[in-house]
Design a protein around this motif. Structure first.
Motif, PDB file in Angstrom:
ATOM      1  N   ASP A   1     -60.766  22.303  39.536  1.00 25.22           N
ATOM      2  CA  ASP A   1     -60.503  23.599  40.159  1.00 25.22           C
ATOM      3  C   ASP A   1     -61.745  24.463  40.079  1.00 25.22           C
ATOM      4  O   ASP A   1     -62.527  24.363  39.127  1.00 25.22           O
ATOM      5  CB  ASP A   1     -59.381  24.334  39.431  1.00 25.22           C
ATOM      6  N   GLY A   2     -61.889  25.350  41.050  1.00 29.10           N
ATOM      7  CA  GLY A   2     -62.986  26.296  41.043  1.00 29.10           C
ATOM      8  C   GLY A   2     -62.608  27.547  41.806  1.00 29.10           C
ATOM      9  O   GLY A   2     -61.519  27.648  42.377  1.00 29.10           O
ATOM     10  N   ARG A   3     -63.534  28.501  41.805  1.00 30.06           N
ATOM     11  CA  ARG A   3     -63.285  29.762  42.501  1.00 30.06           C
ATOM     12  C   ARG A   3     -64.603  30.438  42.838  1.00 30.06           C
ATOM     13  O   ARG A   3     -65.636  30.101  42.256  1.00 30.06           O
ATOM     14  CB  ARG A   3     -62.405  30.690  41.673  1.00 30.06           C
ATOM     15  N   PHE A   4     -64.550  31.369  43.747  1.00 30.45           N
ATOM     16  CA  PHE A   4     -65.684  32.236  44.052  1.00 30.45           C
ATOM     17  C   PHE A   4     -65.325  33.624  43.553  1.00 30.45           C
ATOM     18  O   PHE A   4     -64.261  34.143  43.868  1.00 30.45           O
ATOM     19  CB  PHE A   4     -65.979  32.244  45.553  1.00 30.45           C
TER      20      PHE A   4
ATOM     21  N   SER B   1     -70.925  25.763  33.327  1.00 30.78           N
ATOM     22  CA  SER B   1     -72.212  26.357  33.708  1.00 30.78           C
ATOM     23  C   SER B   1     -73.154  25.302  34.282  1.00 30.78           C
ATOM     24  O   SER B   1     -73.938  25.591  35.195  1.00 30.78           O
ATOM     25  CB  SER B   1     -72.852  27.086  32.523  1.00 30.78           C
ATOM     26  N   ASP B   2     -73.081  24.055  33.792  1.00 28.64           N
ATOM     27  CA  ASP B   2     -73.914  22.986  34.359  1.00 28.64           C
ATOM     28  C   ASP B   2     -73.557  22.737  35.823  1.00 28.64           C
ATOM     29  O   ASP B   2     -74.441  22.607  36.677  1.00 28.64           O
ATOM     30  CB  ASP B   2     -73.748  21.681  33.563  1.00 28.64           C
ATOM     31  N   ALA B   3     -72.266  22.668  36.114  1.00 29.81           N
ATOM     32  CA  ALA B   3     -71.822  22.462  37.494  1.00 29.81           C
ATOM     33  C   ALA B   3     -72.210  23.654  38.365  1.00 29.81           C
ATOM     34  O   ALA B   3     -72.678  23.478  39.497  1.00 29.81           O
ATOM     35  CB  ALA B   3     -70.318  22.234  37.534  1.00 29.81           C
ATOM     36  N   ASP B   4     -72.052  24.861  37.836  1.00 30.10           N
ATOM     37  CA  ASP B   4     -72.413  26.060  38.594  1.00 30.10           C
ATOM     38  C   ASP B   4     -73.898  26.052  38.951  1.00 30.10           C
ATOM     39  O   ASP B   4     -74.268  26.367  40.083  1.00 30.10           O
ATOM     40  CB  ASP B   4     -72.086  27.332  37.806  1.00 30.10           C
ATOM     41  N   ASP B   5     -74.737  25.690  37.987  1.00 28.22           N
ATOM     42  CA  ASP B   5     -76.186  25.631  38.226  1.00 28.22           C
ATOM     43  C   ASP B   5     -76.526  24.552  39.252  1.00 28.22           C
ATOM     44  O   ASP B   5     -77.408  24.736  40.097  1.00 28.22           O
ATOM     45  CB  ASP B   5     -76.944  25.356  36.925  1.00 28.22           C
ATOM     46  N   GLU B   6     -75.844  23.428  39.211  1.00 28.58           N
ATOM     47  CA  GLU B   6     -76.108  22.320  40.124  1.00 28.58           C
ATOM     48  C   GLU B   6     -75.737  22.663  41.567  1.00 28.58           C
ATOM     49  O   GLU B   6     -76.504  22.419  42.493  1.00 28.58           O
ATOM     50  CB  GLU B   6     -75.343  21.067  39.671  1.00 28.58           C
ATOM     51  N   VAL B   7     -74.565  23.237  41.777  1.00 27.51           N
ATOM     52  CA  VAL B   7     -74.078  23.430  43.143  1.00 27.51           C
ATOM     53  C   VAL B   7     -74.764  24.560  43.904  1.00 27.51           C
ATOM     54  O   VAL B   7     -74.668  24.613  45.125  1.00 27.51           O
ATOM     55  CB  VAL B   7     -72.540  23.581  43.226  1.00 27.51           C
ATOM     56  N   VAL B   8     -75.482  25.434  43.234  1.00 31.41           N
ATOM     57  CA  VAL B   8     -76.219  26.475  43.960  1.00 31.41           C
ATOM     58  C   VAL B   8     -77.584  25.965  44.426  1.00 31.41           C
ATOM     59  O   VAL B   8     -78.252  26.604  45.237  1.00 31.41           O
ATOM     60  CB  VAL B   8     -76.388  27.777  43.135  1.00 31.41           C
ATOM     61  N   GLY B   9     -77.989  24.774  43.950  1.00 30.76           N
ATOM     62  CA  GLY B   9     -79.289  24.194  44.286  1.00 30.76           C
ATOM     63  C   GLY B   9     -79.374  23.669  45.707  1.00 30.76           C
ATOM     64  O   GLY B   9     -78.399  23.657  46.464  1.00 30.76           O
ATOM     65  N   LYS B  10     -80.559  23.197  46.059  1.00 28.61           N
ATOM     66  CA  LYS B  10     -80.888  22.787  47.426  1.00 28.61           C
ATOM     67  C   LYS B  10     -79.988  21.668  47.970  1.00 28.61           C
ATOM     68  O   LYS B  10     -79.619  21.680  49.139  1.00 28.61           O
ATOM     69  CB  LYS B  10     -82.349  22.352  47.499  1.00 28.61           C
ATOM     70  N   THR B  11     -79.616  20.708  47.148  1.00 24.09           N
ATOM     71  CA  THR B  11     -78.823  19.586  47.665  1.00 24.09           C
ATOM     72  C   THR B  11     -77.341  19.941  47.879  1.00 24.09           C
ATOM     73  O   THR B  11     -76.631  19.207  48.557  1.00 24.09           O
ATOM     74  CB  THR B  11     -78.905  18.353  46.739  1.00 24.09           C
TER      75      THR B  11
ATOM     76  N   ASP C   1     -70.044  35.129  48.611  1.00 23.97           N
ATOM     77  CA  ASP C   1     -71.321  34.990  47.903  1.00 23.97           C
ATOM     78  C   ASP C   1     -71.274  33.639  47.185  1.00 23.97           C
ATOM     79  O   ASP C   1     -70.597  33.483  46.171  1.00 23.97           O
ATOM     80  CB  ASP C   1     -71.469  36.142  46.910  1.00 23.97           C
ATOM     81  N   LEU C   2     -71.996  32.657  47.726  1.00 30.61           N
ATOM     82  CA  LEU C   2     -71.930  31.293  47.183  1.00 30.61           C
ATOM     83  C   LEU C   2     -72.468  31.192  45.763  1.00 30.61           C
ATOM     84  O   LEU C   2     -72.045  30.322  45.002  1.00 30.61           O
ATOM     85  CB  LEU C   2     -72.665  30.325  48.103  1.00 30.61           C
ATOM     86  N   ALA C   3     -73.383  32.075  45.365  1.00 31.19           N
ATOM     87  CA  ALA C   3     -73.914  32.061  43.996  1.00 31.19           C
ATOM     88  C   ALA C   3     -72.871  32.505  42.974  1.00 31.19           C
ATOM     89  O   ALA C   3     -73.057  32.297  41.774  1.00 31.19           O
ATOM     90  CB  ALA C   3     -75.162  32.944  43.899  1.00 31.19           C
ATOM     91  N   SER C   4     -71.757  33.062  43.437  1.00 31.94           N
ATOM     92  CA  SER C   4     -70.714  33.525  42.515  1.00 31.94           C
ATOM     93  C   SER C   4     -69.728  32.420  42.167  1.00 31.94           C
ATOM     94  O   SER C   4     -68.680  32.676  41.582  1.00 31.94           O
ATOM     95  CB  SER C   4     -69.960  34.710  43.116  1.00 31.94           C
ATOM     96  N   ILE C   5     -70.080  31.178  42.473  1.00 34.32           N
ATOM     97  CA  ILE C   5     -69.175  30.050  42.248  1.00 34.32           C
ATOM     98  C   ILE C   5     -68.898  29.827  40.762  1.00 34.32           C
ATOM     99  O   ILE C   5     -69.771  30.010  39.915  1.00 34.32           O
ATOM    100  CB  ILE C   5     -69.734  28.755  42.884  1.00 34.32           C
ATOM    101  N   ASP C   6     -67.672  29.483  40.477  1.00 33.20           N
ATOM    102  CA  ASP C   6     -67.270  29.026  39.146  1.00 33.20           C
ATOM    103  C   ASP C   6     -66.628  27.658  39.376  1.00 33.20           C
ATOM    104  O   ASP C   6     -65.484  27.562  39.805  1.00 33.20           O
ATOM    105  CB  ASP C   6     -66.275  29.996  38.518  1.00 33.20           C
ATOM    106  N   ALA C   7     -67.409  26.611  39.135  1.00 31.60           N
ATOM    107  CA  ALA C   7     -66.939  25.241  39.377  1.00 31.60           C
ATOM    108  C   ALA C   7     -66.389  24.591  38.112  1.00 31.60           C
ATOM    109  O   ALA C   7     -66.141  23.395  38.086  1.00 31.60           O
ATOM    110  CB  ALA C   7     -68.075  24.400  39.953  1.00 31.60           C
ATOM    111  N   GLY C   8     -66.229  25.367  37.064  1.00 31.30           N
ATOM    112  CA  GLY C   8     -65.616  24.837  35.848  1.00 31.30           C
ATOM    113  C   GLY C   8     -66.542  24.715  34.654  1.00 31.30           C
ATOM    114  O   GLY C   8     -66.089  24.624  33.526  1.00 31.30           O
TER     115      GLY C   8
END
Length: 189
Positions: free
Chosen positions: A48-51, A84-94, A75-82
Protein backbone atom coordinates in the motif's frame (compact mmCIF):
# COMPACT_ATOMS: atom_id res chain seq x y z
CA UNK A 1 -58.36 25.38 9.98
CA UNK A 2 -55.55 27.38 11.60
CA UNK A 3 -53.70 24.13 12.41
CA UNK A 4 -54.09 22.93 8.83
CA UNK A 5 -52.63 26.15 7.38
CA UNK A 6 -49.73 26.03 9.89
CA UNK A 7 -49.09 22.40 8.90
CA UNK A 8 -49.21 23.26 5.19
CA UNK A 9 -46.86 26.23 5.65
CA UNK A 10 -44.34 24.15 7.61
CA UNK A 11 -44.56 21.37 4.99
CA UNK A 12 -43.91 23.82 2.13
CA UNK A 13 -40.98 25.41 4.03
CA UNK A 14 -39.50 21.99 4.78
CA UNK A 15 -39.79 20.98 1.13
CA UNK A 16 -38.14 24.24 0.08
CA UNK A 17 -35.22 23.67 2.46
CA UNK A 18 -34.87 20.06 1.24
CA UNK A 19 -34.87 21.18 -2.40
CA UNK A 20 -32.26 23.87 -1.67
CA UNK A 21 -30.07 21.37 0.18
CA UNK A 22 -30.07 19.00 -2.77
CA UNK A 23 -28.93 21.78 -5.15
CA UNK A 24 -25.46 22.02 -3.61
CA UNK A 25 -22.52 22.78 -5.88
CA UNK A 26 -19.31 21.40 -4.41
CA UNK A 27 -16.34 23.71 -5.02
CA UNK A 28 -13.81 23.55 -2.19
CA UNK A 29 -11.75 20.43 -1.47
CA UNK A 30 -10.96 19.72 2.19
CA UNK A 31 -7.38 18.34 1.98
CA UNK A 32 -7.33 17.18 5.60
CA UNK A 33 -10.33 14.93 4.89
CA UNK A 34 -9.16 13.74 1.48
CA UNK A 35 -6.67 11.12 0.29
CA UNK A 36 -5.09 9.53 -2.77
CA UNK A 37 -3.84 5.98 -2.23
CA UNK A 38 -2.51 3.12 -4.34
CA UNK A 39 -2.05 -0.63 -4.05
CA UNK A 40 0.38 -2.79 -6.00
CA UNK A 41 2.19 -6.11 -5.77
CA UNK A 42 5.90 -6.41 -5.20
CA UNK A 43 7.23 -9.95 -5.63
CA UNK A 44 3.64 -11.15 -5.30
CA UNK A 45 3.10 -9.37 -1.96
CA UNK A 46 0.35 -6.73 -1.71
CA UNK A 47 1.73 -3.28 -0.84
CA UNK A 48 0.00 0.00 0.00
CA UNK A 49 1.05 3.58 -0.57
CA UNK A 50 -0.25 7.12 -0.69
CA UNK A 51 0.51 10.62 -1.91
CA UNK A 52 0.61 13.17 0.88
CA UNK A 53 0.37 16.36 -1.21
CA UNK A 54 -2.15 17.11 -3.91
CA UNK A 55 -4.49 19.91 -4.95
CA UNK A 56 -7.83 19.53 -6.64
CA UNK A 57 -10.09 21.99 -8.41
CA UNK A 58 -13.75 21.14 -8.46
CA UNK A 59 -17.05 22.59 -9.60
CA UNK A 60 -19.64 19.84 -9.27
CA UNK A 61 -23.42 20.12 -9.07
CA UNK A 62 -24.86 16.58 -8.80
CA UNK A 63 -27.97 17.75 -10.68
CA UNK A 64 -25.81 18.94 -13.63
CA UNK A 65 -22.90 16.48 -13.93
CA UNK A 66 -22.27 17.28 -17.62
CA UNK A 67 -21.34 20.85 -16.62
CA UNK A 68 -18.91 19.68 -13.91
CA UNK A 69 -15.22 20.51 -13.93
CA UNK A 70 -12.68 18.50 -11.97
CA UNK A 71 -8.92 18.19 -11.98
CA UNK A 72 -6.27 17.02 -9.58
CA UNK A 73 -2.54 17.65 -9.44
CA UNK A 74 -0.41 15.27 -7.37
CA UNK A 75 3.04 16.16 -6.04
CA UNK A 76 4.88 12.94 -6.92
CA UNK A 77 7.72 13.67 -4.45
CA UNK A 78 5.15 13.38 -1.64
CA UNK A 79 4.88 9.62 -2.18
CA UNK A 80 4.80 7.26 0.77
CA UNK A 81 5.46 3.80 -0.70
CA UNK A 82 5.89 2.12 2.67
CA UNK A 83 9.57 2.74 3.45
CA UNK A 84 12.08 5.57 3.07
CA UNK A 85 14.21 3.38 0.76
CA UNK A 86 11.24 2.81 -1.55
CA UNK A 87 10.30 6.50 -1.40
CA UNK A 88 13.85 7.51 -2.39
CA UNK A 89 13.90 4.96 -5.23
CA UNK A 90 10.58 5.84 -6.86
CA UNK A 91 11.26 9.58 -7.14
CA UNK A 92 14.42 8.83 -9.20
CA UNK A 93 14.88 8.92 -12.96
CA UNK A 94 13.87 5.31 -13.69
CA UNK A 95 10.55 5.63 -11.85
CA UNK A 96 8.77 9.00 -11.57
CA UNK A 97 11.77 11.20 -12.45
CA UNK A 98 10.40 14.02 -10.28
CA UNK A 99 13.20 16.41 -11.26
CA UNK A 100 11.85 16.48 -14.82
CA UNK A 101 8.19 15.59 -14.07
CA UNK A 102 7.26 16.73 -10.54
CA UNK A 103 3.47 16.41 -10.95
CA UNK A 104 0.89 13.91 -12.15
CA UNK A 105 -2.41 15.37 -13.32
CA UNK A 106 -5.92 14.20 -14.04
CA UNK A 107 -8.41 16.39 -15.91
CA UNK A 108 -12.03 15.26 -16.21
CA UNK A 109 -13.43 15.63 -19.73
CA UNK A 110 -16.90 14.16 -19.29
CA UNK A 111 -19.04 13.24 -16.27
CA UNK A 112 -22.45 11.61 -16.59
CA UNK A 113 -24.96 10.27 -14.10
CA UNK A 114 -25.23 6.51 -13.81
CA UNK A 115 -27.79 6.15 -11.04
CA UNK A 116 -28.47 7.88 -7.74
CA UNK A 117 -25.22 9.58 -6.66
CA UNK A 118 -23.30 7.38 -9.12
CA UNK A 119 -21.38 8.83 -12.05
CA UNK A 120 -19.10 7.74 -14.88
CA UNK A 121 -16.03 9.92 -15.30
CA UNK A 122 -13.84 10.08 -18.40
CA UNK A 123 -10.67 12.12 -18.46
CA UNK A 124 -6.96 12.33 -19.15
CA UNK A 125 -4.26 11.11 -16.76
CA UNK A 126 -0.76 12.53 -17.40
CA UNK A 127 2.41 11.18 -15.77
CA UNK A 128 5.99 11.73 -16.96
CA UNK A 129 4.74 13.67 -19.98
CA UNK A 130 2.64 10.72 -21.19
CA UNK A 131 -1.15 11.00 -21.31
CA UNK A 132 -3.80 8.28 -21.31
CA UNK A 133 -7.60 8.44 -21.42
CA UNK A 134 -9.13 6.73 -18.41
CA UNK A 135 -12.68 6.01 -17.28
CA UNK A 136 -13.89 5.14 -13.80
CA UNK A 137 -17.01 5.07 -11.63
CA UNK A 138 -17.49 7.85 -9.08
CA UNK A 139 -19.71 7.75 -6.02
CA UNK A 140 -20.95 10.80 -4.09
CA UNK A 141 -22.11 10.62 -0.48
CA UNK A 142 -23.53 13.77 1.09
CA UNK A 143 -22.41 14.32 4.69
CA UNK A 144 -24.00 17.47 6.04
CA UNK A 145 -22.74 20.40 3.94
CA UNK A 146 -19.92 18.26 2.53
CA UNK A 147 -19.85 15.73 -0.25
CA UNK A 148 -17.44 12.79 -0.26
CA UNK A 149 -16.38 11.65 -3.72
CA UNK A 150 -14.85 8.16 -3.98
CA UNK A 151 -13.52 6.30 -6.96
CA UNK A 152 -10.64 4.32 -8.33
CA UNK A 153 -9.06 2.88 -11.44
CA UNK A 154 -6.26 0.56 -12.52
CA UNK A 155 -3.23 2.31 -13.96
CA UNK A 156 -0.61 0.35 -15.89
CA UNK A 157 2.83 1.70 -15.10
CA UNK A 158 4.19 0.66 -18.52
CA UNK A 159 1.77 3.13 -20.15
CA UNK A 160 3.66 5.95 -18.42
CA UNK A 161 7.21 4.51 -18.42
CA UNK A 162 7.14 4.20 -14.63
CA UNK A 163 9.92 1.76 -13.85
CA UNK A 164 12.42 1.85 -16.70
CA UNK A 165 15.55 -0.18 -17.33
CA UNK A 166 15.84 -3.14 -14.98
CA UNK A 167 12.43 -2.19 -13.51
CA UNK A 168 10.61 -2.40 -16.86
CA UNK A 169 9.76 -6.07 -16.29
CA UNK A 170 6.85 -6.97 -14.09
CA UNK A 171 8.37 -9.90 -12.17
CA UNK A 172 9.37 -7.74 -9.18
CA UNK A 173 6.80 -4.91 -9.32
CA UNK A 174 3.50 -5.64 -11.06
CA UNK A 175 2.34 -3.55 -14.01
CA UNK A 176 -1.16 -2.94 -12.61
CA UNK A 177 -1.44 -0.29 -9.90
CA UNK A 178 -4.82 0.25 -8.25
CA UNK A 179 -5.32 3.98 -7.59
CA UNK A 180 -8.09 5.05 -5.21
CA UNK A 181 -9.20 8.44 -4.01
CA UNK A 182 -11.52 9.97 -1.49
CA UNK A 183 -12.11 13.69 -1.87
CA UNK A 184 -14.20 15.65 0.60
CA UNK A 185 -15.62 18.90 -0.75
CA UNK A 186 -17.90 21.68 0.48
CA UNK A 187 -19.88 24.30 -1.38
CA UNK A 188 -18.41 27.77 -1.85
CA UNK A 189 -14.91 28.89 -2.68
Amino acid sequence: MKHLSTFLLSTVLTMGVAMTASAVEYKTIQPEKSKVTFQYKQMGVAMDGRFNKFVAQLSFDPAKPAAAKADIEIDLASIDAGSSDADDEVVGKTWFNVKAFPKATFVAKHIKANGANQFDVTGVLTIKGKSQDIKFPLKLVAQGNAGVFTGGFVMRRADFAIGEGMWAKFDVVANDIQVNFQLSAISGK
